[in-house]
Write a protein that holds these residues in place. Structure first.
Motif, PDB file in Angstrom:
ATOM      1  N   ARG A  38       0.837  -1.188   0.000  1.00  0.00           N
ATOM      2  CA  ARG A  38       0.000   0.000   0.000  1.00  0.00           C
ATOM      3  C   ARG A  38       0.872   1.238   0.000  1.00  0.00           C
ATOM      4  O   ARG A  38       1.704   1.435   0.889  1.00  0.00           O
ATOM      5  N   GLY A  39       0.690   2.059  -0.987  1.00  0.00           N
ATOM      6  CA  GLY A  39       1.438   3.297  -1.076  1.00  0.00           C
ATOM      7  C   GLY A  39       0.767   4.390  -0.275  1.00  0.00           C
ATOM      8  O   GLY A  39      -0.404   4.281   0.100  1.00  0.00           O
ATOM      9  N   TYR A  40       1.470   5.436   0.005  1.00  0.00           N
ATOM     10  CA  TYR A  40       0.912   6.550   0.767  1.00  0.00           C
ATOM     11  C   TYR A  40       0.764   7.773  -0.118  1.00  0.00           C
ATOM     12  O   TYR A  40       1.112   8.878   0.251  1.00  0.00           O
ATOM     13  N   LYS A  41       0.228   7.528  -1.317  1.00  0.00           N
ATOM     14  CA  LYS A  41      -0.091   8.629  -2.213  1.00  0.00           C
ATOM     15  C   LYS A  41      -1.507   9.082  -1.915  1.00  0.00           C
ATOM     16  O   LYS A  41      -2.172   8.575  -1.018  1.00  0.00           O
ATOM     17  N   SER A  42      -2.024   9.986  -2.687  1.00  0.00           N
ATOM     18  CA  SER A  42      -3.355  10.527  -2.405  1.00  0.00           C
ATOM     19  C   SER A  42      -4.452   9.466  -2.527  1.00  0.00           C
ATOM     20  O   SER A  42      -5.426   9.502  -1.799  1.00  0.00           O
ATOM     21  N   ASP A  43      -4.274   8.494  -3.438  1.00  0.00           N
ATOM     22  CA  ASP A  43      -5.316   7.476  -3.592  1.00  0.00           C
ATOM     23  C   ASP A  43      -5.094   6.267  -2.680  1.00  0.00           C
ATOM     24  O   ASP A  43      -5.972   5.438  -2.524  1.00  0.00           O
ATOM     25  N   ALA A  44      -3.928   6.130  -2.058  1.00  0.00           N
ATOM     26  CA  ALA A  44      -3.595   5.050  -1.114  1.00  0.00           C
ATOM     27  C   ALA A  44      -3.900   3.674  -1.681  1.00  0.00           C
ATOM     28  O   ALA A  44      -4.372   2.796  -0.991  1.00  0.00           O
ATOM     29  N   SER A  45      -3.586   3.459  -2.970  1.00  0.00           N
ATOM     30  CA  SER A  45      -3.827   2.162  -3.599  1.00  0.00           C
ATOM     31  C   SER A  45      -2.569   1.299  -3.512  1.00  0.00           C
ATOM     32  O   SER A  45      -1.494   1.773  -3.170  1.00  0.00           O
ATOM     33  N   ALA A  46      -2.736   0.011  -3.843  1.00  0.00           N
ATOM     34  CA  ALA A  46      -1.592  -0.906  -3.850  1.00  0.00           C
ATOM     35  C   ALA A  46      -0.684  -0.565  -5.024  1.00  0.00           C
ATOM     36  O   ALA A  46      -1.148  -0.183  -6.091  1.00  0.00           O
ATOM     37  N   GLU A  47       0.611  -0.684  -4.803  1.00  0.00           N
ATOM     38  CA  GLU A  47       1.563  -0.396  -5.863  1.00  0.00           C
ATOM     39  C   GLU A  47       2.752  -1.346  -5.778  1.00  0.00           C
ATOM     40  O   GLU A  47       3.053  -1.899  -4.723  1.00  0.00           O
ATOM     41  N   MET A  48       3.411  -1.548  -6.916  1.00  0.00           N
ATOM     42  CA  MET A  48       4.606  -2.376  -6.967  1.00  0.00           C
ATOM     43  C   MET A  48       5.809  -1.477  -6.723  1.00  0.00           C
ATOM     44  O   MET A  48       5.900  -0.388  -7.291  1.00  0.00           O
ATOM     45  N   MET A  49       6.740  -1.925  -5.853  1.00  0.00           N
ATOM     46  CA  MET A  49       7.898  -1.126  -5.490  1.00  0.00           C
ATOM     47  C   MET A  49       9.171  -1.942  -5.699  1.00  0.00           C
ATOM     48  O   MET A  49       9.213  -3.135  -5.407  1.00  0.00           O
ATOM     49  N   SER A  50      10.191  -1.302  -6.200  1.00  0.00           N
ATOM     50  CA  SER A  50      11.487  -1.932  -6.404  1.00  0.00           C
ATOM     51  C   SER A  50      12.378  -1.650  -5.204  1.00  0.00           C
ATOM     52  O   SER A  50      12.369  -0.552  -4.661  1.00  0.00           O
ATOM     53  N   GLY A  51      13.168  -2.636  -4.787  1.00  0.00           N
ATOM     54  CA  GLY A  51      14.137  -2.418  -3.727  1.00  0.00           C
ATOM     55  C   GLY A  51      13.541  -2.288  -2.344  1.00  0.00           C
ATOM     56  O   GLY A  51      13.886  -1.378  -1.613  1.00  0.00           O
ATOM     57  N   TYR A  52      12.657  -3.188  -1.967  1.00  0.00           N
ATOM     58  CA  TYR A  52      12.031  -3.113  -0.644  1.00  0.00           C
ATOM     59  C   TYR A  52      13.052  -3.401   0.466  1.00  0.00           C
ATOM     60  O   TYR A  52      13.173  -2.635   1.417  1.00  0.00           O
ATOM     61  N   THR A  53      13.781  -4.504   0.379  1.00  0.00           N
ATOM     62  CA  THR A  53      14.779  -4.826   1.400  1.00  0.00           C
ATOM     63  C   THR A  53      16.200  -4.800   0.863  1.00  0.00           C
ATOM     64  O   THR A  53      17.148  -4.805   1.630  1.00  0.00           O
ATOM     65  N   ASP A  54      16.377  -4.828  -0.458  1.00  0.00           N
ATOM     66  CA  ASP A  54      17.703  -4.839  -1.070  1.00  0.00           C
ATOM     67  C   ASP A  54      17.604  -4.090  -2.396  1.00  0.00           C
ATOM     68  O   ASP A  54      16.525  -3.843  -2.904  1.00  0.00           O
ATOM     69  N   THR A  55      18.723  -3.774  -2.974  1.00  0.00           N
ATOM     70  CA  THR A  55      18.746  -3.117  -4.271  1.00  0.00           C
ATOM     71  C   THR A  55      18.695  -4.170  -5.364  1.00  0.00           C
ATOM     72  O   THR A  55      19.444  -5.137  -5.323  1.00  0.00           O
ATOM     73  N   SER A  56      17.810  -3.993  -6.331  1.00  0.00           N
ATOM     74  CA  SER A  56      17.785  -4.886  -7.483  1.00  0.00           C
ATOM     75  C   SER A  56      18.996  -4.571  -8.347  1.00  0.00           C
ATOM     76  O   SER A  56      19.283  -3.414  -8.635  1.00  0.00           O
ATOM     77  N   LYS A  57      19.744  -5.608  -8.749  1.00  0.00           N
ATOM     78  CA  LYS A  57      20.967  -5.370  -9.500  1.00  0.00           C
ATOM     79  C   LYS A  57      21.200  -6.458 -10.537  1.00  0.00           C
ATOM     80  O   LYS A  57      20.668  -7.562 -10.426  1.00  0.00           O
ATOM     81  N   LEU A  58      22.000  -6.131 -11.530  1.00  0.00           N
ATOM     82  CA  LEU A  58      22.402  -7.050 -12.587  1.00  0.00           C
ATOM     83  C   LEU A  58      23.893  -6.885 -12.768  1.00  0.00           C
ATOM     84  O   LEU A  58      24.399  -5.761 -12.813  1.00  0.00           O
ATOM     85  N   GLY A  59      24.616  -8.014 -12.870  1.00  0.00           N
ATOM     86  CA  GLY A  59      26.060  -7.918 -12.988  1.00  0.00           C
ATOM     87  C   GLY A  59      26.670  -8.987 -13.867  1.00  0.00           C
ATOM     88  O   GLY A  59      26.056 -10.016 -14.155  1.00  0.00           O
ATOM     89  N   PHE A  60      27.889  -8.708 -14.296  1.00  0.00           N
ATOM     90  CA  PHE A  60      28.691  -9.619 -15.096  1.00  0.00           C
ATOM     91  C   PHE A  60      30.069  -9.690 -14.455  1.00  0.00           C
ATOM     92  O   PHE A  60      30.681  -8.664 -14.161  1.00  0.00           O
ATOM     93  N   ARG A  61      30.560 -10.904 -14.251  1.00  0.00           N
ATOM     94  CA  ARG A  61      31.862 -11.116 -13.615  1.00  0.00           C
ATOM     95  C   ARG A  61      32.600 -12.178 -14.420  1.00  0.00           C
ATOM     96  O   ARG A  61      31.994 -13.167 -14.842  1.00  0.00           O
ATOM     97  N   GLY A  62      33.881 -11.989 -14.635  1.00  0.00           N
ATOM     98  CA  GLY A  62      34.602 -12.984 -15.409  1.00  0.00           C
ATOM     99  C   GLY A  62      36.097 -12.897 -15.250  1.00  0.00           C
ATOM    100  O   GLY A  62      36.634 -11.960 -14.666  1.00  0.00           O
ATOM    101  N   SER A  63      36.746 -13.916 -15.787  1.00  0.00           N
ATOM    102  CA  SER A  63      38.205 -13.961 -15.770  1.00  0.00           C
ATOM    103  C   SER A  63      38.691 -14.733 -16.991  1.00  0.00           C
ATOM    104  O   SER A  63      37.968 -15.566 -17.544  1.00  0.00           O
ATOM    105  N   GLU A  64      39.899 -14.451 -17.391  1.00  0.00           N
ATOM    106  CA  GLU A  64      40.547 -15.103 -18.524  1.00  0.00           C
ATOM    107  C   GLU A  64      41.926 -15.515 -18.075  1.00  0.00           C
ATOM    108  O   GLU A  64      42.705 -14.690 -17.603  1.00  0.00           O
TER     109      GLU A  64
END
Length: 117
Positions: A38-64
């Motif tokens: 539930r968001g706390y905007k003027s309409d107080a409707s349900a909303e999807m939120m990114s990063g509730y407990t952690d940061t969403s991330k994408l990564g690439f790791r490698g070695s040669e």
């Protein structure tokens, strides 16, 4: 860096990559943290939120493996909005290249935490 330095660096990396016939690996990893609440905007409707407990991330790791115990390493990691799919400011979390061997490890770029072996 000026244009000549970029060209010289690209040529050195291309020559090293072309001459290396050893093993390499690349890992793609990430975290998606999305919540619906539930968001706390003027309409107080349900909303999807990114990063509730952690940061969403994408990564690439490698070695040669370059031979004789020398390895080229890299890591690129950035934040992504899991609710919108928006890429947040490029690879701002991790963005580095390095060499490792019997001497230890040398890294150039941006890291978020000190590294220990």
């Amino acid at each position: 860096m000026n244009k000549q330095m970029h060209v010289a660096l690209a040529m050195v990396l291309a020559a090293a990559a072309g001459s290396a016939a050893a093993q390499s690996n690349v890992t793609v990893y990430g975290v998606i943290d999305t919540s619906v609440g539930r968001g706390y905007k003027s309409d107080a409707s349900a909303e999807m939120m990114s990063g509730y407990t952690d940061t969403s991330k994408l990564g690439f790791r490698g070695s040669e493996d370059l031979g004789n115990g020398l390895k080229a390493n890299f890591q690129l990691e950035g934040e992504i909005g899991s609710d919108t799919g928006a890429w947040t400011e490029g690879f701002k979390r991790q963005s580095w290249v390095g060499l490792s061997g019997g001497f230890g490890e040398v890294m150039l770029g941006r890291t978020t935490t000190p590294r220990t072996a």
